[in-house]
Design a protein around this motif. Structure first.
Motif, PDB file in Angstrom:
ATOM      1  N   VAL A   1       0.843  -1.206   0.000  1.00 45.99           N
ATOM      2  CA  VAL A   1       0.000   0.000   0.000  1.00 45.99           C
ATOM      3  C   VAL A   1       0.875   1.252   0.000  1.00 45.99           C
ATOM      4  O   VAL A   1       0.695   2.160  -0.810  1.00 45.99           O
ATOM      5  N   ARG A   2       1.816   1.288   0.915  1.00 47.02           N
ATOM      6  CA  ARG A   2       2.642   2.485   1.104  1.00 47.02           C
ATOM      7  C   ARG A   2       3.428   2.838  -0.157  1.00 47.02           C
ATOM      8  O   ARG A   2       3.644   4.009  -0.461  1.00 47.02           O
ATOM      9  N   ASP A   3       3.864   1.817  -0.903  1.00 45.79           N
ATOM     10  CA  ASP A   3       4.682   2.055  -2.092  1.00 45.79           C
ATOM     11  C   ASP A   3       3.855   2.196  -3.370  1.00 45.79           C
ATOM     12  O   ASP A   3       4.418   2.328  -4.459  1.00 45.79           O
ATOM     13  N   SER A   4       2.525   2.162  -3.223  1.00 48.65           N
ATOM     14  CA  SER A   4       1.658   2.206  -4.408  1.00 48.65           C
ATOM     15  C   SER A   4       1.445   3.638  -4.890  1.00 48.65           C
ATOM     16  O   SER A   4       0.918   4.481  -4.161  1.00 48.65           O
ATOM     17  N   VAL A   5       1.836   3.895  -6.104  1.00 47.20           N
ATOM     18  CA  VAL A   5       1.639   5.220  -6.691  1.00 47.20           C
ATOM     19  C   VAL A   5       0.152   5.528  -6.831  1.00 47.20           C
ATOM     20  O   VAL A   5      -0.289   6.654  -6.568  1.00 47.20           O
ATOM     21  N   VAL A   6      -0.640   4.527  -7.212  1.00 45.87           N
ATOM     22  CA  VAL A   6      -2.072   4.778  -7.423  1.00 45.87           C
ATOM     23  C   VAL A   6      -2.778   5.061  -6.102  1.00 45.87           C
ATOM     24  O   VAL A   6      -3.721   5.860  -6.055  1.00 45.87           O
ATOM     25  N   VAL A   7      -2.339   4.407  -5.019  1.00 42.48           N
ATOM     26  CA  VAL A   7      -2.936   4.702  -3.712  1.00 42.48           C
ATOM     27  C   VAL A   7      -2.625   6.136  -3.309  1.00 42.48           C
ATOM     28  O   VAL A   7      -3.511   6.877  -2.876  1.00 42.48           O
ATOM     29  N   ARG A   8      -1.379   6.540  -3.449  1.00 41.32           N
ATOM     30  CA  ARG A   8      -1.012   7.914  -3.081  1.00 41.32           C
ATOM     31  C   ARG A   8      -1.785   8.925  -3.924  1.00 41.32           C
ATOM     32  O   ARG A   8      -2.211   9.967  -3.419  1.00 41.32           O
ATOM     33  N   ALA A   9      -1.978   8.612  -5.194  1.00 41.21           N
ATOM     34  CA  ALA A   9      -2.700   9.535  -6.072  1.00 41.21           C
ATOM     35  C   ALA A   9      -4.183   9.601  -5.709  1.00 41.21           C
ATOM     36  O   ALA A   9      -4.837  10.630  -5.915  1.00 41.21           O
ATOM     37  N   ALA A  10      -4.717   8.495  -5.175  1.00 39.39           N
ATOM     38  CA  ALA A  10      -6.153   8.446  -4.873  1.00 39.39           C
ATOM     39  C   ALA A  10      -6.493   9.098  -3.542  1.00 39.39           C
ATOM     40  O   ALA A  10      -7.648   9.450  -3.299  1.00 39.39           O
ATOM     41  N   LEU A  11      -5.495   9.273  -2.670  1.00 41.08           N
ATOM     42  CA  LEU A  11      -5.759   9.837  -1.351  1.00 41.08           C
ATOM     43  C   LEU A  11      -6.080  11.325  -1.447  1.00 41.08           C
ATOM     44  O   LEU A  11      -5.355  12.075  -2.095  1.00 41.08           O
ATOM     45  N   PRO A  12      -7.169  11.756  -0.797  1.00 43.57           N
ATOM     46  CA  PRO A  12      -7.428  13.194  -0.735  1.00 43.57           C
ATOM     47  C   PRO A  12      -6.488  13.828   0.269  1.00 43.57           C
ATOM     48  O   PRO A  12      -5.850  13.129   1.063  1.00 43.57           O
ATOM     49  N   GLY A  13      -6.397  15.111   0.265  1.00 41.05           N
ATOM     50  CA  GLY A  13      -5.545  15.763   1.254  1.00 41.05           C
ATOM     51  C   GLY A  13      -4.980  17.067   0.746  1.00 41.05           C
ATOM     52  O   GLY A  13      -5.071  17.390  -0.431  1.00 41.05           O
ATOM     53  N   ARG A  14      -4.386  17.771   1.676  1.00 43.83           N
ATOM     54  CA  ARG A  14      -3.784  19.070   1.363  1.00 43.83           C
ATOM     55  C   ARG A  14      -2.273  18.982   1.564  1.00 43.83           C
ATOM     56  O   ARG A  14      -1.766  18.031   2.159  1.00 43.83           O
ATOM     57  N   LEU A  15      -1.583  19.972   1.103  1.00 38.32           N
ATOM     58  CA  LEU A  15      -0.138  20.021   1.263  1.00 38.32           C
ATOM     59  C   LEU A  15       0.215  19.937   2.745  1.00 38.32           C
ATOM     60  O   LEU A  15      -0.341  20.670   3.560  1.00 38.32           O
ATOM     61  N   GLY A  16       1.117  19.034   3.073  1.00 37.40           N
ATOM     62  CA  GLY A  16       1.518  18.872   4.466  1.00 37.40           C
ATOM     63  C   GLY A  16       0.781  17.778   5.194  1.00 37.40           C
ATOM     64  O   GLY A  16       1.159  17.403   6.302  1.00 37.40           O
ATOM     65  N   ASP A  17      -0.292  17.236   4.592  1.00 36.46           N
ATOM     66  CA  ASP A  17      -1.010  16.136   5.218  1.00 36.46           C
ATOM     67  C   ASP A  17      -0.163  14.866   5.188  1.00 36.46           C
ATOM     68  O   ASP A  17       0.648  14.664   4.276  1.00 36.46           O
ATOM     69  N   ASP A  18      -0.349  14.014   6.174  1.00 37.33           N
ATOM     70  CA  ASP A  18       0.353  12.733   6.204  1.00 37.33           C
ATOM     71  C   ASP A  18      -0.502  11.697   5.480  1.00 37.33           C
ATOM     72  O   ASP A  18      -1.676  11.531   5.809  1.00 37.33           O
ATOM     73  N   PRO A  19       0.051  10.981   4.497  1.00 31.73           N
ATOM     74  CA  PRO A  19      -0.761  10.039   3.715  1.00 31.73           C
ATOM     75  C   PRO A  19      -1.335   8.902   4.553  1.00 31.73           C
ATOM     76  O   PRO A  19      -2.451   8.436   4.284  1.00 31.73           O
ATOM     77  N   VAL A  20      -0.594   8.439   5.561  1.00 32.68           N
ATOM     78  CA  VAL A  20      -1.125   7.372   6.420  1.00 32.68           C
ATOM     79  C   VAL A  20      -2.325   7.878   7.207  1.00 32.68           C
ATOM     80  O   VAL A  20      -3.373   7.232   7.277  1.00 32.68           O
TER      81      VAL A  20
END
Length: 207
Positions: free
Chosen positions: A90-109
């Motif tokens: 999950v952590r290394d998935s480019v598509v997961v990171r792209a799908a996550l909502p969030g703002r600059l500075g947010d932690d993806p986890v």
């Protein structure tokens, strides 16, 4: 957010990989007495190889999700979700990171954990996410659903059909729709019976 019912969801991690990760959840994470924010920070550090650099907004976000004032079930859910989303697949998935909502500075986890705790996974108890085989698949698929992804190697239709088959929330929704339709049918039958009775009474009085 998107859902798995979208027309062309992007392929994400394989469901069996997510299920195996859930099955391997450390038992300590299921203990509501664990200091959840510290444990969440530890999971991020293990995944990144360095302590998390959370800004004030993320710290506040973590406190709301699993701080001392959060319900015990939410604290456990946050840690199990964090265990899942810190898996390498999950952590290394480019598509997961792209799908996550969030703002600059947010932690993806933290963002992913928040998405899970406000999504359909919470239809089950967090202990079932780990200890029940059906619960593990449901939560693995719920994680993909909230990100608008399908399981690796699955078509969009296969992914959507499997989600409908395992989803507690979807089954409850369908049961509710069926109950509403049954009530409508019963009400209609009652109105028709009443109308027939009135018509029969009118014919009798007119003779």
């Amino acid at each position: 957010m998107n859902t798995a019912s979208g027309r062309h969801p992007v392929e994400g991690p394989a469901v069996p990989d997510l299920v195996r990760r859930l099955a391997a959840t450390p038992v300590d994470l299921l203990d509501p007495r664990v200091h959840a924010p510290a444990a969440l920070a530890d999971l991020v550090e293990l995944a990144d190889g360095q302590p998390p650099r959370w800004n004030a907004r993320v710290i506040s976000q973590v406190d709301v999700l699993c701080g001392p004032q959060a319900p015990p079930v939410a604290r456990v859910a946050a840690l199990v979700a964090a265990w899942l989303v810190t898996a390498p697949v999950v952590r290394d998935s480019v598509v997961v990171r792209a799908a996550l909502p969030g703002r600059l500075g947010d932690d993806p986890v933290v963002t992913a954990v928040e998405a899970m705790l406000t999504g359909p996974a919470m239809a089950r108890r967090p202990h079932d996410w780990v200890q029940d085989p059906d619960g593990r698949e449901e939560v693995a698929r719920a994680f993909l659903v909230v990100l608008g992804l399908r399981g690796e190697g699955e078509t969009a239709a296969e992914s959507a059909d499997r989600w409908l088959a395992v989803s507690t929330a979807e089954r409850a929704r369908l049961a509710g729709e069926i109950a509403v339709e049954l009530r409508r049918a019963e009400e209609l039958a009652a109105r028709l019976a009443e109308q027939r009775a009135r018509e029969a009474a009118a014919r009798y009085t007119n003779h």
